[in-house]
Structure formats: structure tokens, C-alpha cells
Design an enzyme around this catalytic site. Structure first.
Site, PDB file in Angstrom:
ATOM      1  CB  SER A  25      39.608  21.790  66.426  1.00  0.00           C
ATOM      2  OG  SER A  25      40.608  21.776  67.090  1.00  0.00           O
TER       3      SER A  25
ATOM      4  CG  HIS B 213      36.009  30.918  73.261  1.00  0.00           C
ATOM      5  ND1 HIS B 213      36.682  31.802  74.068  1.00  0.00           N
ATOM      6  CD2 HIS B 213      35.711  31.942  72.008  1.00  0.00           C
ATOM      7  CE1 HIS B 213      36.835  33.161  73.434  1.00  0.00           C
ATOM      8  NE2 HIS B 213      36.306  33.087  72.338  1.00  0.00           N
TER       9      HIS B 213
END
Length: 334
Positions: A28, A109
Site C-alpha cells: 500500500s 510507522h
């Protein structure tokens, strides 16, 4: 204290001119960031194992994917965009030994940085550049000439030069067009996990299921319960998205607004808030991270069992039938 926000004028894309950027993982975020960087004039290489759809997609997009080892060796900046649960083992087995002093190691992240699954060798700075939107939005907004806001955070001891490279990277993916907010790896990781568990995924899913089941158990038609407790949630979330809580309350009926003020606090009670604090402490202490890492090392049996059970719920069966009646819904099935 207001957050520090950086924009286009704060970032120098030329700092990436003679750098090779390795994107490890073409999922993604990987596909979006890689294409945006390439379109911004950066040299981008892809680390992606062959034999899967992400490898084929990278080839379709004009890249020549290589192994994680080769991509890491050839790069100055390495961004690990692989799933959280596999990063630790892949990093230890394929990436770490191929990093060189002076490299910059990135993530979008902070989970694996913060919980010690990805620990850089000496001489390698770490950094977070995290778009606050899914990859397809990062790509589509960039193509329109806009961008998705990003977060930037530096690892312990990272230099000012690394910060400047991070801002250049954020500019390359379109982030500085919208704004890049400075944070810390701990803050990004802990707030992200908390939001997912308490509101965005866990909280909303349980609220929707409980409300649906309450109506059905009381004798109401499942179709009516689905519309009122799940389908119409999008209308409310869109209003939140556009103008916050007050715009939602301005847009709904006075009856709905009064019900919001007087009944909402009976759903989210002091007991609920206490459980939220408990979940936050589990995240901060690393308890959740340890649980998730051990679950995956065991082959994720509990996770897979829960997933199977949740996919067979009545609300899911009703939803599949009703979505076929609505041609405007871009219906998806798992």
C-alpha cells in the site's frame, strides 16, 4: 504547545539528488511512495520478493525489483514498508548486515523501531516519515498536484542532516504540499495503536456489532438494524471528516443532536474510559507489542480463528445482501 509544521519552502528536494532510495515492500505505502519519489526526480529501487502480486505490480509500474539484501546494499536511504509483523525477522535476516555507516534507515510507522524489533547498527540514523492516509490516497493526491499530510520523527541521536533528508523525502512524496508535523517515534507509534484499538477499528467494530445485535434480539428486522447501525455510519463520519463534531451536529436533526448529547455519555461511560486508559498502558508498556509478536511467531492461530469467526457474523451476511441493492456502493468482498 502547537505542533511544528513544515511546508514546501522548508524542504530542499535537491538533497536527494545524488541519493539512492530503497523502498522495501511494494504494498500500500510502498507503491505510492516509490512512484511519487520517482516522479519527483529521485532514484528509487525496489526490494520485493518475486512470485507475488506486489512484485508483478512493481514490474508493471516500470521498476526492476530485487532482493531486500541487494536493494539495501545499493541504497543510501532505506525505507522499510513491509508489514509490521514480518519486519523484525526480515530485518535481522536480510537487511541489517547490508546497511553501511552513513545510511539512513526509515519507516512509515514506528512500531518496530519503538519496540526494538528493528535496531540500527552503529553509524546508521533512523527516521520516520509517515503519511496520514492510505497509499492510494498518497498517490492520487500527488497526481492531482496536492499531498497528504505527513509526520516526521527522528530516532535517538539522529543528525540535523537526517532531519533535512526526511523533509526532502516528505517533499518527494507530496507531504510538504499539505504539511509535515514533527513528532516522536514513541508518540506516533502509541497514538496510532491506541486510535486503531479504541476507536477506528476495535471501538467502532464492537459498537456497530453490539448495536446491531441489540436491535435484532429485540425483534427488529436485521436489514433495518444494518442500515441504522452500520450503513449510515458513513454519512456521519463524512461530516466529522469535513468539519468535526460540531459540523456533524449542525448537519443532523435537532432530535439526533439531543440524543447525541444525552445518550452518548451513557454508552461511553467512566468504565469505558477506564478501559481506554488500561489499553493505553498496555501499548505504552510494550505488552500489546509482545503479544502481537509472539502470536505471529506461533503462526497466528488465535488471530486467524477470530478472523474466521468474525467473517461469518450475521451482520456480514446481511450486509452482503443489502450492498447488492445499492449500485452506487463500490461493494467489496473478502
Amino acid at each position: 504547545m502547537a505542533a511544528k509544521i513544515y511546508y514546501d519552502n522548508d524542504a530542499d528536494l535537491s538533497l536527494l539528488k545524488n541519493k539512492t532510495i530503497a523502498i522495501l515492500g511494494y504494498g500500500s505505502q510502498g507503491h505510492a511512495q516509490a512512484q511519487n519519489l520517482r516522479d519527483s526526480g529521485c532514484k528509487v529501487i525496489i526490494g520485493q520478493r518475486p512470485g507475488g502480486p506486489n512484485y508483478d505490480l512493481a514490474v508493471k509500474h516500470g521498476f526492476q525489483p530485487m532482493s531486500l539484501e541487494d536493494a539495501t546494499r545499493q541504497a543510501d536511504i532505506v525505507n522499510i514498508l513491509l508489514p509490521d509483523e514480518v519486519q523484525g525477522d526480515l530485518y535481522r535476516n536480510h537487511i541489517r548486515a547490508n546497511l553501511q555507516p552513513g545510511n539512513v534507515l526509515m519507516e512509515s510507522h514506528g512500531f518496530n523501531f519503538h519496540f526494538g524489533q528493528v535496531e540500527p547498527p552503529p553509524g546508521v540514523d533512523t527516521m520516520l516519515v509517515a503519511p496520514k492516509g492510505p497509499g492510494h490516497l498518497v498517490r492520487s493526491e500527488f497526481e492531482k498536484g496536492g499531498g497528504v499530510p505527513c509526520l516526521i520523527a527522528l530516532g535517538p541521536g539522529a543528525s540535523e542532516e537526517t532531519r533535512k533528508l526526511g523533509l526532502a523525502y516528505a517533499k518527494g512524496i507530496g507531504g510538504t504540499r499539505a504539511g509535515v508535523i514533527e513528532t516522536t517515534i514513541a508518540e506516533e507509534t502509541e497514538t496510532d495503536l491506541f486510535g486503531e484499538q479504541v476507536v477506528l477499528c476495535g471501538g467502532v467494530s464492537e459498537l456497530v456489532k453490539a448495536a446491531f445485535e441489540t436491535l435484532v434480539e429485540a425483534g427488529y428486522q436485521p436489514e433495518m438494524a444494518y442500515f441504522e447501525c452500520l450503513h449510515e455510519l458513513k454519512l456521519i463520519v463524512d461530516l466529522f471528516y469535513q468539519g468535526g463534531l460540531n459540523y456533524m451536529r449542525y448537519s443532523v436533526s435537532n432530535t439526533a443532536e439531543y440524543g447525541d448529547y444525552t445518550r452518548g455519555p451513557r454508552i461511553v461511560t467512566d468504565q469505558t474510559r477506564a478501559e481506554m486508559k488500561k489499553i493505553l498502558k498496555e501499548i505504552q508498556s510494550g505488552q500489546f507489542a509482545r503479544e502481537w509478536i509472539l502470536e505471529n511467531r506461533a503462526g497466528a492461530p488465535a488471530f486467524k480463528a477470530i478472523r474466521r469467526r468474525e467473517r461469518s457474523l450475521q451482520i456480514e451476511e446481511v450486509g452482503r445482501r443489502l450492498r447488492k441493492l445499492m449500485s452506487w456502493v463500490n461493494a467489496k468482498e473478502v
